[in-house]
Design an enzyme around this catalytic site. Structure first.
Site, PDB file in Angstrom:
ATOM      1  N   CYS A  62       0.874  -1.174   0.000  1.00 25.94           N
ATOM      2  CA  CYS A  62       0.000   0.000   0.000  1.00 25.94           C
ATOM      3  C   CYS A  62       0.912   1.224   0.000  1.00 25.94           C
ATOM      4  O   CYS A  62       2.085   1.119  -0.320  1.00 25.94           O
ATOM      5  CB  CYS A  62      -0.953  -0.031   1.194  1.00 25.94           C
ATOM      6  SG  CYS A  62      -0.148   0.155   2.793  1.00 25.94           S
ATOM      7  N   ALA A  63       0.386   2.358   0.387  1.00 24.35           N
ATOM      8  CA  ALA A  63       1.183   3.582   0.383  1.00 24.35           C
ATOM      9  C   ALA A  63       2.219   3.610   1.500  1.00 24.35           C
ATOM     10  O   ALA A  63       3.349   4.041   1.306  1.00 24.35           O
ATOM     11  CB  ALA A  63       0.277   4.806   0.484  1.00 24.35           C
TER      12      ALA A  63
END
Length: 177
Positions: A62-63
């Protein structure tokens, strides 16, 4: 949860021993993602079959590593090698991993939540000072929501923002494709 560093993840990817799944929202994925990653948003994980090949590890990204950590806990099962990339896409890029960037850039969902929560808290304080003291309840409500999100990992605001028009991408690949 099993968390690995970007150098290890990159070595697995180069060796072809990892299937990479990005658990961010479609617009975030379209804006920037690891080359070869499959997009399956966190909210879709329970509805999609993810079967790594023989000898493959499942690498979730994810980020920042927070959502992939949550996904890792959900998908963990005996005999299944599931890992979360510590530091997310930024760590991958810093380690020299290939990324693809789209023309349209969106803020990561976590930053959207923080920006809106900050705006609502500030608005509640200002309105309570200028109009009526009961507006402070808005700040208290948002603060309570942030506390629940921090303790449980459930964030109602993130769920709402994930469905916002700017976080959707027309023509996004289906989670099964």
């Amino acid at each position: 949860m099993r968390e690995i560093d970007a150098a290890t993840a990159l070595a697995w990817a180069k060796a072809g021993t990892a299937r990479i799944v990005d658990v961010r929202e479609p617009a975030e994925f379209a804006s920037v993602h690891i080359v070869g990653a499959r997009s399956i948003p966190l909210g879709m994980l329970d509805r999609v079959e993810i079967a790594p090949g023989e000898g493959e590890k499942l690498l979730l990204v994810c980020a920042s590593g927070r959502r992939s950590g949550m996904a890792c806990e959900r998908l963990a099962a005996p005999g299944r090698e599931v890992y979360s990339l510590a530091g997310g896409i930024g760590a991958w890029k810093q380690a020299g991993g290939a990324i693809a960037e789209g023309a349209r850039q969106v803020l990561p969902l976590e930053r959207q939540v923080l920006a809106i929560a900050g705006f609502l808290v500030l608005s509640g304080v200002i309105l309570s000072l200028l109009l009526h003291p009961y507006f402070i309840a808005l700040s208290a409500f948002v603060g309570a929501g942030l506390m629940v999100a921090g303790l449980t990992g459930f964030c109602g605001m993130a769920l709402l923002l994930a469905r916002a028009p700017w976080n959707q991408r027309s023509g996004a690949p289906s989670p099964t494709g």
